[in-house]
Design a protein around this motif. Sequence first.
Motif, PDB file in Angstrom:
ATOM      1  N   ALA A  26       0.837  -1.202   0.000  1.00  0.00           N
ATOM      2  CA  ALA A  26       0.000   0.000   0.000  1.00  0.00           C
ATOM      3  C   ALA A  26       0.869   1.248   0.000  1.00  0.00           C
ATOM      4  CB  ALA A  26      -0.937  -0.004   1.211  1.00  0.00           C
ATOM      5  N   GLN A  47       0.161   3.256  -3.339  1.00  0.00           N
ATOM      6  CA  GLN A  47      -1.013   4.095  -3.122  1.00  0.00           C
ATOM      7  C   GLN A  47      -0.611   5.473  -2.603  1.00  0.00           C
ATOM      8  OE1 GLN A  47      -4.118   2.776  -4.031  1.00  0.00           O
ATOM      9  NE2 GLN A  47      -2.725   1.168  -4.757  1.00  0.00           N
ATOM     10  N   THR A  63      -7.730  -0.438  -0.717  1.00  0.00           N
ATOM     11  CA  THR A  63      -6.719  -0.944  -1.652  1.00  0.00           C
ATOM     12  C   THR A  63      -6.982  -2.406  -1.985  1.00  0.00           C
ATOM     13  OG1 THR A  63      -5.084   0.626  -0.836  1.00  0.00           O
ATOM     14  CG2 THR A  63      -4.238  -1.323  -1.973  1.00  0.00           C
TER      15      THR A  63
END
Length: 115
Positions: A18, A22, A67
Amino acid sequence: MLKFIKGFGYAFSGVAYAFKTQLNFKFHVVALLLTALAGWYFKLSVNEWLWIVIAAAIVLITELINTAIEVLVDLVSPEYNPKAKIIKDVAAASVLIAAIGAAIIGLIIFIPKIY
């Protein structure tokens, strides 16, 4: 016991994924670090720290779940699908609401200390 320890490795791999992929997760981590510095500077009480920790955990948890949902939807529906879009939008909305709640908590705690 080895399975239990490996489970932590998988979890840390998820956090690393992540963080690497992200942008919003990185943003939330930076916001948490800045909030922690401000909390240290303003000498927050234990109760104020508890609110900050709970709010931050909720934001990071929802971002991780979002996610996971996005990756899963992309896996099962690689082409555009209006229902897949709704799933992704609703998952993203959960992060938005968590972040708004965390921001409100931060304002309630920090505004009186600034003024």
